[in-house]
Design an enzyme around this catalytic site. Structure first.
Site, mmCIF file in Angstrom:
data_model
loop_
_atom_site.group_PDB
_atom_site.id
_atom_site.type_symbol
_atom_site.label_atom_id
_atom_site.label_comp_id
_atom_site.label_asym_id
_atom_site.label_seq_id
_atom_site.Cartn_x
_atom_site.Cartn_y
_atom_site.Cartn_z
ATOM 1 N N ASP A 27 2.900 -8.061 -10.048
ATOM 2 C CA ASP A 27 2.520 -8.675 -8.640
ATOM 3 C C ASP A 27 1.966 -7.379 -7.914
ATOM 4 O O ASP A 27 1.962 -6.619 -7.598
ATOM 5 C CB ASP A 27 4.788 -8.371 -7.732
ATOM 6 C CG ASP A 27 5.098 -9.621 -8.753
ATOM 7 O OD1 ASP A 27 5.318 -10.952 -8.215
ATOM 8 O OD2 ASP A 27 5.891 -9.371 -9.797
ATOM 9 N N ASP A 44 -1.019 -1.736 -7.962
ATOM 10 C CA ASP A 44 -0.999 -1.940 -6.064
ATOM 11 C C ASP A 44 0.498 -1.312 -5.257
ATOM 12 O O ASP A 44 0.425 -1.367 -4.379
ATOM 13 C CB ASP A 44 -0.985 -3.370 -5.468
ATOM 14 C CG ASP A 44 0.225 -3.831 -5.907
ATOM 15 O OD1 ASP A 44 0.769 -4.405 -7.281
ATOM 16 O OD2 ASP A 44 0.862 -4.807 -4.502
ATOM 17 N N ASP A 74 -0.327 -3.631 -13.335
ATOM 18 C CA ASP A 74 0.714 -4.459 -12.635
ATOM 19 C C ASP A 74 1.046 -6.106 -12.160
ATOM 20 O O ASP A 74 -0.443 -6.655 -12.933
ATOM 21 C CB ASP A 74 1.369 -3.531 -11.505
ATOM 22 C CG ASP A 74 2.283 -3.844 -10.821
ATOM 23 O OD1 ASP A 74 3.474 -4.497 -11.631
ATOM 24 O OD2 ASP A 74 2.300 -4.038 -8.881
#
Length: 566
Positions: free
Chosen positions: A331, A512, A329
């Site tokens: 961000d 996250d 991922d």
């Protein structure tokens, strides 16, 4: 001769909230053992333990959805009857023929049960000597075409589920918990494109390590039952050999598929008592309910989520002799979470780490950002990129994959974006970001008392556009096309396109947010999922890291593993 053993009690699992904002009633369907019958003869089925599954003998169990896990088979049957009866009545009147209604007992099981929707339309119409054009994917429901009738059937099915909810068989859920307690992998398969919606609305998604459904069949070119392809794909994703796997089905076409796939055990579920048909078509064992199947207590499974940094030796052992591929991922994983999306800039030492890693293995970014946006943020040409949660994929050597299904939603996204912008304009701190295939509503800078108002407005707009679903992230709401497409599907597509879906590859995914959970589930049993968090929560990941700095350190430790060394 049958063996007898009681099903083990299970410890209730922590099940995360449904990812999709569905107002669907969840009902538990309980089958009382006292209501189960016994039959005589060689295929005798007892109330308890017609067969016992042992972890020594089996690595995985693959479940059909409708009629096995949920009592939605009857809903499908009613939807098929309503659609076909309406069509047949009009067809008979127009062609001066007698009206012969759709028969659930005969026609449903013979021609449509367990098959992909459009295959079911073709199969039944062929049985009546009716020839209709295929039509187009954008045909309106009810159009006299294969697509039009199939879409009308689906419309009736979804309306019933929305009005009345979906029932779940408690005995099946108990059985799955017993299997997982013994470390057995589980998969759910369905010919329906509504599989994910049903699972999420009933909070059952977390019970399965792998899901292969109607949308996967379309993307991967999987043949419908009675071909064994959908079961074989589930076994492949589970990294389980058919000779060590169980198929559980209630449809004739399903047990035929299980037999054709040479699975070691095919269990037929005959809730209406039609056991002979299932046995004749490939079932090894037939039961009326899964409370009749036992699970032997062979091993003790230890649960935990260690640090990926502290577990690098264990990870290296898993990677020995294999190529690795790393997908991340953006961000919150490669950059810290910031106030607004434009401020998420990757640090130079992180850039250096991922470039070094990419010299030794495939590296890809799977992000909720638009494809162009994430490419411009990362600016590394050798990477593979999946933007908009995988609706838009590009990479080196001309790799370019765009979801045609997502493109159909662009007009409604335009309308919803305009309405959201107007209704949220007066709330200070809110930011409406239009992505190509989604609308993100950022409220990190909104005061707590106004955040609830933002949520209410997004819900109201979402209710006007049933083609969209509401998804959640860290201080973000998103309206996305309401189809079963997510980062896990994007990861599968990339692995297949890059020829990284073999047993000689160990894929990693690091993320996250809740949107990354689908990718973690996709890698269950076949790769390594790593969650980046500051506080623990229920996750499908196998390891954890605390922050982007730990991600950077871990990526550096992965570099020596990139060559598939012994």
């Amino acid at each position: 001769m049958t063996r007898s053993i009681d099903i083990l009690p299970y410890e209730p699992a922590i099940i995360p909230a449904a990812k999709y904002n569905r107002n669907i009633c969840i009902r538990r369907k309980v089958i009382s053992p006292g209501n189960l019958k016994q039959t005589g003869g060689a295929s005798m089925v007892h109330k308890k333990s017609a067969y016992t599954i042992s972890r020594e003998d089996f690595d995985a169990v693959i479940f059909d959805l409708d009629g096995v896990v949920t009592d939605t088979a009857s809903v499908h049957a009613d939807a098929w009857k309503k659609m076909f009866d309406e069509f047949l009545s009009q067809y008979a009147a127009c062609n001066n023929k007698p009206f012969q209604p759709f028969d659930i007992d005969a026609d449903y099981r013979l021609y449509v049960d367990g098959k992909p929707r459009f295959d079911g339309v073709r199969s039944f119409l062929r049985s009546r000597g009716v020839n209709l054009p295929e039509g187009q994917p954008d045909d309106l429901p009810g159009t006299e075409s294969i697509h039009g009738l199939g879409k009308l059937k689906n419309e009736y099915f979804l309306k019933h589920i929305g009005d009345h909810g979906a029932e779940v068989y408690d005995s099946t859920i108990d059985f799955i918990h017993s299997l997982k307690k013994q470390g057995c992998k589980t998969a759910i398969i369905s010919s329906s494109r509504n599989c994910a919606m049903i699972l999420d609305s009933t909070n059952l998604s977390s019970l399965f390590d792998v899901r292969v459904d109607g949308l996967d069949s379309e993307v991967l070119g999987i043949k419908g039952k009675p071909a064994p392809d959908i079961f074989l794909e589930a076994a492949r994703q589970l990294k389980a050999k058919p000779e060590r796997a169980v198929v559980i089905e209630d449809a004739i076409s399903g047990v035929q598929a299980g037999k054709a796939g040479k699975f070691r055990l095919v269990v037929g579920v005959a809730r209406t008592g039609d056991k002979e048909s299932l046995l004749e078509n490939g079932a090894d064992v037939v039961v009326e309910d899964l409370s009749e199947i036992g699970v032997r207590n062979d091993i003790e499974v230890i649960h935990g989520l260690p640090s990926a940094l502290d577990s690098i030796d264990d990870i290296a052992n898993q990677a020995r002799g294999k190529r690795i591929a790393v997908f991340l991922d953006y961000d919150g994983t490669l950059t810290p979470i910031v106030e607004t999306p434009d401020k998420a800039i990757m640090a130079e030492d992180m850039r250096e780490a991922v470039i070094k890693l990419s010299n030794n293995c495939t590296v890809g970014i799977i992000s909720g950002r638009d494809l162009k946006d994430v490419q411009e943020k990362v600016e590394i040409d050798s990477f593979v990129y999946a933007g908009s949660h995988g609706f838009d994929i590009a990479g080196p050597e001309g790799l370019n994959i765009k979801s045609q299904a997502g493109a159909e939603f662009l007009p409604v996204l335009d309308k919803a974006e305009k309405e959201l912008s107007e209704k949220l304009r007066s709330i200070e701190g809110v930011f409406v970001e239009r992505k190509k295939f989604a609308i993100a509503i950022h409220y990190r800078l909104v005061t707590p008392e106004k955040a609830e108002l933002v949520d209410e407005i997004v819900d109201k707009v979402a209710s006007v556009y049933p083609e969209l679903r509401k998804a959640y992230g860290k201080k973000i709401f998103e309206l996305q096309p309401d189809i079963d497409w997510h980062k896990g599907k994007a990861l599968l597509t990339l692995l297949k396109a890059l020829k990284l879906d073999g047993d000689d590859v160990l894929p990693f995914y690091i993320g996250d947010d809740v949107t990354d959970e689908d990718a973690f589930w996709t890698l269950k049993g076949s790769g390594i999922g790593i969650v980046v968090w500051d506080e623990p929560y229920e996750t499908a990941a196998s390891y954890s890291l605390k922050n982007p700095e730990e991600v950077r350190k871990f990526l550096l430790k992965l570099i020596p593993l990139g060559g598939g060394h012994e």
